[in-house]
Design a protein around this motif. Sequence first.
Motif, PDB file in Angstrom:
ATOM      1  N   PHE A  49     105.693   0.023  44.489  1.00 63.53           N
ATOM      2  CA  PHE A  49     106.569   1.108  44.054  1.00 63.53           C
ATOM      3  C   PHE A  49     106.238   1.513  42.619  1.00 63.53           C
ATOM      4  N   SER A  50     106.589   2.739  42.280  1.00 62.28           N
ATOM      5  CA  SER A  50     106.582   3.189  40.883  1.00 62.28           C
ATOM      6  C   SER A  50     107.955   3.784  40.613  1.00 62.28           C
ATOM      7  N   LEU A  51     108.239   4.104  39.374  1.00 61.03           N
ATOM      8  CA  LEU A  51     109.552   4.659  39.059  1.00 61.03           C
ATOM      9  C   LEU A  51     109.731   6.056  39.621  1.00 61.03           C
ATOM     10  N   ASP A  52     108.629   6.830  39.674  1.00 61.78           N
ATOM     11  CA  ASP A  52     108.734   8.215  40.138  1.00 61.78           C
ATOM     12  C   ASP A  52     108.062   8.481  41.480  1.00 61.78           C
ATOM     13  N   GLY A  53     107.516   7.436  42.102  1.00 67.71           N
ATOM     14  CA  GLY A  53     106.861   7.628  43.387  1.00 67.71           C
ATOM     15  C   GLY A  53     105.425   8.093  43.289  1.00 67.71           C
ATOM     16  N   GLN A  54     104.924   8.300  42.077  1.00 64.74           N
ATOM     17  CA  GLN A  54     103.559   8.756  41.868  1.00 64.74           C
ATOM     18  C   GLN A  54     102.621   7.574  41.620  1.00 64.74           C
TER      19      GLN A  54
ATOM     20  N   VAL B 183     100.135   4.976  39.854  1.00 65.65           N
ATOM     21  CA  VAL B 183     100.268   4.384  38.517  1.00 65.65           C
ATOM     22  C   VAL B 183      98.895   3.968  38.023  1.00 65.65           C
ATOM     23  N   ARG B 184      98.590   4.328  36.764  1.00 67.40           N
ATOM     24  CA  ARG B 184      97.297   3.972  36.193  1.00 67.40           C
ATOM     25  C   ARG B 184      97.338   2.557  35.633  1.00 67.40           C
ATOM     26  N   SER B 185      96.351   1.765  36.006  1.00 68.82           N
ATOM     27  CA  SER B 185      96.291   0.373  35.572  1.00 68.82           C
ATOM     28  C   SER B 185      95.750   0.266  34.153  1.00 68.82           C
ATOM     29  N   GLN B 186      95.672  -0.945  33.677  1.00 69.43           N
ATOM     30  CA  GLN B 186      95.221  -1.239  32.322  1.00 69.43           C
ATOM     31  C   GLN B 186      93.835  -0.669  32.034  1.00 69.43           C
ATOM     32  N   HIS B 187      92.981  -0.640  33.049  1.00 70.20           N
ATOM     33  CA  HIS B 187      91.609  -0.202  32.836  1.00 70.20           C
ATOM     34  C   HIS B 187      91.284   1.106  33.559  1.00 70.20           C
ATOM     35  N   GLY B 188      92.310   1.900  33.851  1.00 72.09           N
ATOM     36  CA  GLY B 188      92.079   3.266  34.281  1.00 72.09           C
ATOM     37  C   GLY B 188      92.173   3.569  35.755  1.00 72.09           C
ATOM     38  N   LEU B 189      92.328   2.576  36.621  1.00 70.78           N
ATOM     39  CA  LEU B 189      92.398   2.841  38.053  1.00 70.78           C
ATOM     40  C   LEU B 189      93.797   3.314  38.429  1.00 70.78           C
ATOM     41  N   LEU B 190      93.861   4.413  39.189  1.00 72.69           N
ATOM     42  CA  LEU B 190      95.135   4.887  39.698  1.00 72.69           C
ATOM     43  C   LEU B 190      95.438   4.182  41.021  1.00 72.69           C
ATOM     44  N   MET B 191      96.567   3.502  41.075  1.00 74.92           N
ATOM     45  CA  MET B 191      96.951   2.761  42.272  1.00 74.92           C
ATOM     46  C   MET B 191      98.035   3.521  43.017  1.00 74.92           C
ATOM     47  N   GLY B 192      97.772   3.844  44.287  1.00 77.72           N
ATOM     48  CA  GLY B 192      98.771   4.499  45.111  1.00 77.72           C
ATOM     49  C   GLY B 192      99.930   3.570  45.431  1.00 77.72           C
ATOM     50  N   VAL B 193     101.090   4.134  45.669  1.00 76.24           N
ATOM     51  CA  VAL B 193     102.292   3.346  45.950  1.00 76.24           C
ATOM     52  C   VAL B 193     102.939   3.853  47.234  1.00 76.24           C
ATOM     53  N   HIS B 194     103.910   3.094  47.716  1.00 79.08           N
ATOM     54  CA  HIS B 194     104.615   3.476  48.930  1.00 79.08           C
ATOM     55  C   HIS B 194     105.768   4.434  48.663  1.00 79.08           C
ATOM     56  N   GLY B 195     106.185   4.545  47.406  1.00 80.45           N
ATOM     57  CA  GLY B 195     107.276   5.445  47.083  1.00 80.45           C
ATOM     58  C   GLY B 195     107.926   5.088  45.769  1.00 80.45           C
ATOM     59  N   ALA B 196     109.012   5.786  45.474  1.00 81.21           N
ATOM     60  CA  ALA B 196     109.777   5.536  44.254  1.00 81.21           C
ATOM     61  C   ALA B 196     110.718   4.359  44.474  1.00 81.21           C
ATOM     62  N   LEU B 197     110.964   3.582  43.432  1.00 78.52           N
ATOM     63  CA  LEU B 197     111.816   2.403  43.563  1.00 78.52           C
ATOM     64  C   LEU B 197     113.210   2.789  44.051  1.00 78.52           C
ATOM     65  N   ALA B 198     113.717   3.914  43.588  1.00 80.91           N
ATOM     66  CA  ALA B 198     115.069   4.317  43.971  1.00 80.91           C
ATOM     67  C   ALA B 198     115.204   4.537  45.474  1.00 80.91           C
ATOM     68  N   GLN B 199     114.087   4.750  46.169  1.00 76.22           N
ATOM     69  CA  GLN B 199     114.114   4.974  47.615  1.00 76.22           C
ATOM     70  C   GLN B 199     114.039   3.661  48.405  1.00 76.22           C
ATOM     71  N   ALA B 200     113.752   2.547  47.719  1.00 72.82           N
ATOM     72  CA  ALA B 200     113.604   1.261  48.404  1.00 72.82           C
ATOM     73  C   ALA B 200     114.967   0.743  48.854  1.00 72.82           C
ATOM     74  N   ARG B 201     114.966   0.077  49.990  1.00 73.20           N
ATOM     75  CA  ARG B 201     116.193  -0.527  50.512  1.00 73.20           C
ATOM     76  C   ARG B 201     115.847  -1.854  51.170  1.00 73.20           C
ATOM     77  N   GLY B 202     116.739  -2.816  51.042  1.00 72.85           N
ATOM     78  CA  GLY B 202     116.613  -4.065  51.760  1.00 72.85           C
ATOM     79  C   GLY B 202     115.487  -4.963  51.298  1.00 72.85           C
ATOM     80  N   LEU B 203     115.099  -4.882  50.025  1.00 74.28           N
ATOM     81  CA  LEU B 203     114.054  -5.774  49.527  1.00 74.28           C
ATOM     82  C   LEU B 203     114.620  -7.187  49.375  1.00 74.28           C
ATOM     83  N   HIS B 204     113.811  -8.162  49.774  1.00 79.76           N
ATOM     84  CA  HIS B 204     114.209  -9.561  49.605  1.00 79.76           C
ATOM     85  C   HIS B 204     113.716 -10.134  48.273  1.00 79.76           C
ATOM     86  N   ALA B 205     112.794  -9.442  47.636  1.00 79.09           N
ATOM     87  CA  ALA B 205     112.288  -9.837  46.318  1.00 79.09           C
ATOM     88  C   ALA B 205     111.703  -8.608  45.655  1.00 79.09           C
ATOM     89  N   LEU B 206     111.823  -8.540  44.347  1.00 81.37           N
ATOM     90  CA  LEU B 206     111.243  -7.443  43.578  1.00 81.37           C
ATOM     91  C   LEU B 206     110.703  -7.991  42.267  1.00 81.37           C
TER      92      LEU B 206
END
Length: 351
Positions: free
Chosen positions: A42-47, A49-72
Amino acid sequence: MTQRFGFLLLPGFALLELAGASDALGAANVMLGEQAHDALLFSLDGQPVRSQHGLLMGVHGALAQARGLHALLIVASTLPEPGSASLAALAQALPGTCSPGAWLGGIGSGAGWLAGTGLLDGHRCAVRWEHVSDLAERHPAVVVSTHLFEMDRQRLSCAGGSASLDMLIHWLGQRHGSRLAQRLGGHFGLERLRTGQERQGGSQPQQAVASSKLAEALALMEANLAEPLATEDIAQLVGVSRRQLERLFKQHLGELPSRWYLALRLARARRLLQQTSQSILQAGLACGFASGPHFSRAYRAQFGHTPREERASRAAAWRAAPANDGEGFAAPALQAPSASLPAAPTPTDQD
């Protein structure tokens, strides 16, 4: 039942730290013969996220949209700025994302973000060694350690580097048995499984391993840079006499405790001058110096130049650096997402 394990990626996160945790979950699934853990990014905005060395990592969605996580777990390499919009967004998104009794925590310096929401008050946590004193100063209700990782009443946190792998193996061992932990250690080629009580390699000199009392004294110093403790107080807190403490420092580090403590404070002040926009006076006060002249004299004696000259040299280097317009930047080679992660948007090097 499949456990939904979420990772919140913040800009500048370290790929190694994410991979250590996610790969441990994936390998455990294979060894258990079932999809026991489902890792979600997840990211905060669903977009992406660029890592420490420049790689953009795709996410499944915005954190606010997550439900039922057993760990975060929050994956971050820096602490949040107090009152920042990102910290406010995290605090707003967290309620409702996790199931009752879910594990919360951070990787790298991710625990610092959770502390900013108040959800670490009264708990132990671990962060990168260079952020220990800052976090302890900002959140006195949080017990900040220099250990490799901490597991404390549904709170799970670790330092940087490969500590996330050690932490997840330990966590999985508690849930599924020590046999699984041993198999995971062998799978990842680990000579031994590191425990949470081990201290971070970068937080203390190697000589400190020879004495638990010395290690405790160094940890106290690192956690109290803004308001330095007297040598007598440190000795009392670790259970030795002042003379014994001085003997330990001279034997293993070749220096008196007071001199070593001063060097730690000045090293942190130098990082503040080089890496933040704090004023010279603010940097000095944050490192336990009561006045500007005292700070300046100690700084010159340690580094051969004054704090003002340090800040001026950084500004000159910044002005001399070529503008980064993106040309000539060699993006890291892209790979498919780890098999331990469910299908997610493919990492991209597009801006």
